[in-house]
Design an enzyme around this catalytic site. Structure first.
Site, mmCIF file in Angstrom:
data_model
loop_
_atom_site.group_PDB
_atom_site.id
_atom_site.type_symbol
_atom_site.label_atom_id
_atom_site.label_comp_id
_atom_site.label_asym_id
_atom_site.label_seq_id
_atom_site.Cartn_x
_atom_site.Cartn_y
_atom_site.Cartn_z
ATOM 1 N NE ARG A 1 8.886 -11.964 5.026
ATOM 2 C CZ ARG A 1 8.891 -10.701 4.612
ATOM 3 N NH1 ARG A 1 9.794 -10.299 3.742
ATOM 4 N NH2 ARG A 1 8.009 -9.851 5.050
ATOM 5 N NE ARG B 1 4.974 -7.781 9.768
ATOM 6 C CZ ARG B 1 4.902 -8.249 8.519
ATOM 7 N NH1 ARG B 1 4.535 -9.494 8.306
ATOM 8 N NH2 ARG B 1 5.183 -7.468 7.503
ATOM 9 N NE ARG C 1 9.722 -0.352 9.945
ATOM 10 C CZ ARG C 1 9.100 -1.326 9.289
ATOM 11 N NH1 ARG C 1 7.936 -1.759 9.689
ATOM 12 N NH2 ARG C 1 9.649 -1.871 8.238
ATOM 13 N NE ARG D 1 4.112 -10.894 2.746
ATOM 14 C CZ ARG D 1 4.681 -9.679 2.812
ATOM 15 N NH1 ARG D 1 4.345 -8.747 1.947
ATOM 16 N NH2 ARG D 1 5.527 -9.411 3.748
ATOM 17 C CE LYS E 1 4.208 -0.286 3.686
ATOM 18 N NZ LYS E 1 3.405 -1.310 4.381
#
Ligand SMILES: [Zn+2]
Length: 209
Positions: A155, A166, A88, A122, A13
């Protein structure tokens, strides 16, 4: 054009938003960026967010909604926006309805296994926040940001155990929005698997650009 980007973490996204921003001339609004900016600027809302994040808590809906409302009222949002990471939950979507209408909700469809692969690779720059991927978008020099030479790091929420949590949270809290917006007739689902250029192409075709 008021757009919401929906999809699991790692659905691309943010990447597609950045590309679409250039093409459509709309601001990309992510709640993650809003939180970071508010904390950095030390606004009254920012100080609250900072306290909550420091204690490991979740930023409550009222605070998130207040930040989004304040952001959507700025000049650059007059022609529209791309909201990424918000709403969300269904209560957040109901709150958004009171602030602003939405033209299209774009749902990026990506299977869990691909999400895990994407997120675990990532890397983020410590100084400018630019995102890289060890396989799909590597920096010129390993571990170093192309833009400013900042250090690239993983992260905490991109570590494997956190990714699983998540995804579960997404399926339970956010995925119900797919049906919710579907019933309102504003939902477009596109295949989120492939290169950013491929996915951007599908997105543009879907919205008729
Ligand atoms: Zn950087």
């Amino acid at each position: 054009m008021k757009l919401i980007f929906l999809g699991p973490p790692g659905a691309g996204k943010g990447t597609i938003s950045d590309l679409a921003v250039d093409k459509l001339g709309l601001p990309h609004i992510s709640t993650g960026d809003l939180f970071r900016a508010a904390v950095k600027d030390g606004t009254p809302l920012g100080l609250k967010v900072k306290g909550i994040m420091a204690s490991g808590g979740l930023v409550p809906d009222e605070l998130t909604i207040a930040l989004v409302e304040e952001r959507l009222a700025r000049k650059d949002c007059a022609k529209g926006w791309i909201l990424d990471g918000f709403p969300r939950t269904i209560p957040q979507a109901e709150a958004l309805e009171k602030i602003a209408g939405v033209d299209t909700v774009v749902n990026f469809d990506v299977a869990d296994a691909i999400v895990v692969d994407r997120l675990s690779g990532r890397r983020m720059c410590r100084s400018c926040g630019k995102i890289y991927h060890v396989k799909n978008m590597p920096p010129r020099k390993e571990g170093v940001c192309d833009v400013d030479g900042g250090e690239l790091y993983i992260r905490d929420d991109d570590k494997e155990a956190a990714i699983k949590v998540r995804l579960e949270t997404y399926r339970k809290q956010t995925a119900p929005l797919i049906d919710w917006y579907g019933k309102k007739g504003s939902l477009l689902t596109i295949d989120g698997v492939g290169s950013p250029t491929e996915v951007l192409g599908r997105f543009e075709k879907a919205i008729g650009r």
